[in-house]
Motif scaffolding. Structure first.
Motif, PDB file in Angstrom:
ATOM      1  N   ASP A  31       0.846  -1.189   0.000  1.00 32.24           N
ATOM      2  CA  ASP A  31       0.000   0.000   0.000  1.00 32.24           C
ATOM      3  C   ASP A  31       0.884   1.242   0.000  1.00 32.24           C
ATOM      4  OD1 ASP A  31       0.890   0.437   2.648  1.00 32.24           O
ATOM      5  OD2 ASP A  31      -1.004  -0.198   3.563  1.00 32.24           O
ATOM      6  N   LYS A  32       0.263   2.407   0.081  1.00 28.10           N
ATOM      7  CA  LYS A  32       1.020   3.659  -0.003  1.00 28.10           C
ATOM      8  C   LYS A  32       2.011   3.834   1.142  1.00 28.10           C
ATOM      9  CE  LYS A  32      -2.470   6.334   2.377  1.00 28.10           C
ATOM     10  NZ  LYS A  32      -3.087   7.585   2.565  1.00 28.10           N
ATOM     11  N   ASN A  33       1.803   3.082   2.242  1.00 26.88           N
ATOM     12  CA  ASN A  33       2.714   3.159   3.382  1.00 26.88           C
ATOM     13  C   ASN A  33       3.770   2.054   3.367  1.00 26.88           C
ATOM     14  OD1 ASN A  33       1.400   5.429   4.588  1.00 26.88           O
ATOM     15  ND2 ASN A  33      -0.239   4.043   5.224  1.00 26.88           N
ATOM     16  N   GLY A  34       3.760   1.235   2.321  1.00 29.42           N
ATOM     17  CA  GLY A  34       4.757   0.184   2.185  1.00 29.42           C
ATOM     18  C   GLY A  34       4.371  -1.168   2.766  1.00 29.42           C
ATOM     19  N   TYR A  35       3.132  -1.301   3.250  1.00 36.88           N
ATOM     20  CA  TYR A  35       2.699  -2.552   3.861  1.00 36.88           C
ATOM     21  C   TYR A  35       2.067  -3.481   2.819  1.00 36.88           C
ATOM     22  CZ  TYR A  35       3.391  -0.371   8.385  1.00 36.88           C
ATOM     23  OH  TYR A  35       3.949   0.247   9.477  1.00 36.88           O
ATOM     24  N   VAL A  36       2.410  -4.770   2.912  1.00 30.99           N
ATOM     25  CA  VAL A  36       1.813  -5.794   2.065  1.00 30.99           C
ATOM     26  C   VAL A  36       0.851  -6.585   2.942  1.00 30.99           C
ATOM     27  CG1 VAL A  36       2.266  -7.879   0.722  1.00 30.99           C
ATOM     28  CG2 VAL A  36       3.861  -5.964   0.604  1.00 30.99           C
ATOM     29  N   ASN A  37      -0.404  -6.689   2.509  1.00 32.32           N
ATOM     30  CA  ASN A  37      -1.387  -7.462   3.256  1.00 32.32           C
ATOM     31  C   ASN A  37      -1.195  -8.938   2.919  1.00 32.32           C
ATOM     32  OD1 ASN A  37      -3.635  -8.795   4.305  1.00 32.32           O
ATOM     33  ND2 ASN A  37      -4.997  -7.063   3.916  1.00 32.32           N
ATOM     34  N   VAL A  38      -0.486  -9.649   3.790  1.00 31.31           N
ATOM     35  CA  VAL A  38      -0.114 -11.033   3.517  1.00 31.31           C
ATOM     36  C   VAL A  38      -1.307 -11.982   3.521  1.00 31.31           C
ATOM     37  CG1 VAL A  38       2.261 -10.759   4.306  1.00 31.31           C
ATOM     38  CG2 VAL A  38       0.494 -11.436   5.935  1.00 31.31           C
ATOM     39  N   GLN A  39      -2.419 -11.554   4.098  1.00 35.86           N
ATOM     40  CA  GLN A  39      -3.603 -12.413   4.099  1.00 35.86           C
ATOM     41  C   GLN A  39      -4.346 -12.359   2.769  1.00 35.86           C
ATOM     42  OE1 GLN A  39      -5.975 -11.634   7.596  1.00 35.86           O
ATOM     43  NE2 GLN A  39      -4.482 -12.630   8.914  1.00 35.86           N
ATOM     44  N   LYS A  40      -4.054 -11.369   1.956  1.00 34.85           N
ATOM     45  CA  LYS A  40      -4.735 -11.233   0.667  1.00 34.85           C
ATOM     46  C   LYS A  40      -3.867 -11.587  -0.531  1.00 34.85           C
ATOM     47  CE  LYS A  40      -8.128  -7.871   2.174  1.00 34.85           C
ATOM     48  NZ  LYS A  40      -8.742  -6.565   1.933  1.00 34.85           N
ATOM     49  N   LEU A  41      -2.567 -11.804  -0.310  1.00 33.54           N
ATOM     50  CA  LEU A  41      -1.699 -12.151  -1.433  1.00 33.54           C
ATOM     51  C   LEU A  41      -2.142 -13.473  -2.043  1.00 33.54           C
ATOM     52  CD1 LEU A  41       1.948 -11.315  -0.311  1.00 33.54           C
ATOM     53  CD2 LEU A  41       0.641 -10.239  -2.129  1.00 33.54           C
ATOM     54  N   THR A  42      -2.117 -13.531  -3.369  1.00 28.73           N
ATOM     55  CA  THR A  42      -2.538 -14.746  -4.054  1.00 28.73           C
ATOM     56  C   THR A  42      -1.341 -15.583  -4.487  1.00 28.73           C
ATOM     57  OG1 THR A  42      -2.514 -13.770  -6.264  1.00 28.73           O
ATOM     58  CG2 THR A  42      -4.565 -13.541  -4.980  1.00 28.73           C
ATOM     59  N   CYS A  43      -1.630 -16.819  -4.784  1.00 28.69           N
ATOM     60  CA  CYS A  43      -0.597 -17.706  -5.317  1.00 28.69           C
ATOM     61  C   CYS A  43      -0.069 -17.167  -6.640  1.00 28.69           C
ATOM     62  CB  CYS A  43      -1.170 -19.106  -5.507  1.00 28.69           C
ATOM     63  SG  CYS A  43      -1.163 -20.082  -3.997  1.00 28.69           S
ATOM     64  N   GLY A  44      -0.938 -16.571  -7.436  1.00 26.62           N
ATOM     65  CA  GLY A  44      -0.492 -15.986  -8.696  1.00 26.62           C
ATOM     66  C   GLY A  44       0.525 -14.884  -8.469  1.00 26.62           C
ATOM     67  N   GLN A  45       0.306 -14.086  -7.443  1.00 26.78           N
ATOM     68  CA  GLN A  45       1.264 -13.024  -7.122  1.00 26.78           C
ATOM     69  C   GLN A  45       2.580 -13.624  -6.646  1.00 26.78           C
ATOM     70  OE1 GLN A  45      -1.532 -11.046  -4.499  1.00 26.78           O
ATOM     71  NE2 GLN A  45      -1.572  -9.249  -5.848  1.00 26.78           N
ATOM     72  N   LEU A  46       2.515 -14.671  -5.826  1.00 30.93           N
ATOM     73  CA  LEU A  46       3.736 -15.331  -5.373  1.00 30.93           C
ATOM     74  C   LEU A  46       4.477 -15.949  -6.554  1.00 30.93           C
ATOM     75  CD1 LEU A  46       5.470 -16.383  -2.920  1.00 30.93           C
ATOM     76  CD2 LEU A  46       4.161 -18.489  -3.157  1.00 30.93           C
ATOM     77  N   ALA A  47       3.746 -16.626  -7.419  1.00 30.07           N
ATOM     78  CA  ALA A  47       4.359 -17.288  -8.570  1.00 30.07           C
ATOM     79  C   ALA A  47       4.928 -16.275  -9.558  1.00 30.07           C
ATOM     80  CB  ALA A  47       3.344 -18.189  -9.262  1.00 30.07           C
ATOM     81  N   GLY A  48       4.392 -15.063  -9.566  1.00 33.47           N
ATOM     82  CA  GLY A  48       4.813 -14.054 -10.525  1.00 33.47           C
ATOM     83  C   GLY A  48       5.874 -13.093 -10.026  1.00 33.47           C
ATOM     84  N   THR A  49       6.336 -13.292  -8.795  1.00 30.05           N
ATOM     85  CA  THR A  49       7.353 -12.395  -8.271  1.00 30.05           C
ATOM     86  C   THR A  49       8.740 -13.023  -8.445  1.00 30.05           C
ATOM     87  OG1 THR A  49       7.892 -10.937  -6.412  1.00 30.05           O
ATOM     88  CG2 THR A  49       7.310 -13.189  -5.853  1.00 30.05           C
ATOM     89  N   PHE A  50       9.753 -12.293  -8.110  1.00 25.90           N
ATOM     90  CA  PHE A  50      11.121 -12.795  -8.215  1.00 25.90           C
ATOM     91  C   PHE A  50      11.354 -13.913  -7.201  1.00 25.90           C
ATOM     92  CE2 PHE A  50      11.313  -8.550 -10.011  1.00 25.90           C
ATOM     93  CZ  PHE A  50      12.067  -8.766 -11.159  1.00 25.90           C
ATOM     94  N   GLN A  51      12.241 -14.845  -7.535  1.00 30.75           N
ATOM     95  CA  GLN A  51      12.506 -15.987  -6.656  1.00 30.75           C
ATOM     96  C   GLN A  51      12.913 -15.543  -5.264  1.00 30.75           C
ATOM     97  OE1 GLN A  51      12.084 -19.388  -7.474  1.00 30.75           O
ATOM     98  NE2 GLN A  51      12.255 -19.543  -5.258  1.00 30.75           N
ATOM     99  N   GLU A  52      13.764 -14.529  -5.173  1.00 35.72           N
ATOM    100  CA  GLU A  52      14.194 -14.085  -3.845  1.00 35.72           C
ATOM    101  C   GLU A  52      13.035 -13.498  -3.043  1.00 35.72           C
ATOM    102  OE1 GLU A  52      15.652 -11.181  -6.997  1.00 35.72           O
ATOM    103  OE2 GLU A  52      15.962 -13.290  -6.651  1.00 35.72           O
ATOM    104  N   ASP A  53      12.080 -12.850  -3.727  1.00 32.58           N
ATOM    105  CA  ASP A  53      10.892 -12.341  -3.040  1.00 32.58           C
ATOM    106  C   ASP A  53       9.991 -13.493  -2.591  1.00 32.58           C
ATOM    107  OD1 ASP A  53      11.648  -9.689  -3.229  1.00 32.58           O
ATOM    108  OD2 ASP A  53      10.425  -9.280  -4.998  1.00 32.58           O
ATOM    109  N   ALA A  54       9.858 -14.508  -3.444  1.00 38.77           N
ATOM    110  CA  ALA A  54       9.059 -15.684  -3.074  1.00 38.77           C
ATOM    111  C   ALA A  54       9.683 -16.383  -1.869  1.00 38.77           C
ATOM    112  CB  ALA A  54       8.945 -16.638  -4.263  1.00 38.77           C
TER     113      ALA A  54
END
Length: 115
Positions: A31-54
């Motif tokens: 979000d605008k404050n830099g927070y990622v809502n980990v309860q709403k992240l999808t598998c598609g987002q995980l699969a589509g990010t960089f390996q180190e981020d995953a």
């Protein structure tokens, strides 16, 4: 090869090939404050990010779940294997949230250990 490794390999080999796509920085989901809502992240987002981020997310979720269970230690090989299983699962189930994917994997592990 253990039965568990054979299962992971079978899942990995049966996962349909996903067309190459541009990887997305994890910060894109903040979000605008830099927070990622980990309860709403999808598998598609995980699969589509960089390996180190995953990997980072996998470690974060592991710590979160261990904290909920009041555990103060970590089994490094188990966490690494769990992150790999999560990523494989998420590639095949991109519409799921990551927390739902973890729940599925933990229940499957519990069922295997009960045998």
């Amino acid at each position: 090869m253990t039965r568990r490794h054979a299962l992971v390999l079978a899942i990995a080999l049966s996962t349909p090939l996903i067309p190459a796509q541009a990887q997305t920085e994890l910060s894109a989901y903040a979000d605008k404050n830099g927070y990622v809502n980990v309860q709403k992240l999808t598998c598609g987002q995980l699969a589509g990010t960089f390996q180190e981020d995953a990997n980072f997310l996998g470690i974060w979720y592991s710590g979160w779940y261990n904290g909920l269970g009041k555990k103060s230690s970590v089994n490094l090989p188990r966490v690494k294997e769990g992150i790999h299983e999560l990523i494989v699962y998420c590639k095949a189930n991109q519409g799921s949230t990551i927390i739902n994917a973890i729940d599925v994997l933990l229940k499957a592990e519990k069922a295997r250990n009960a045998k």
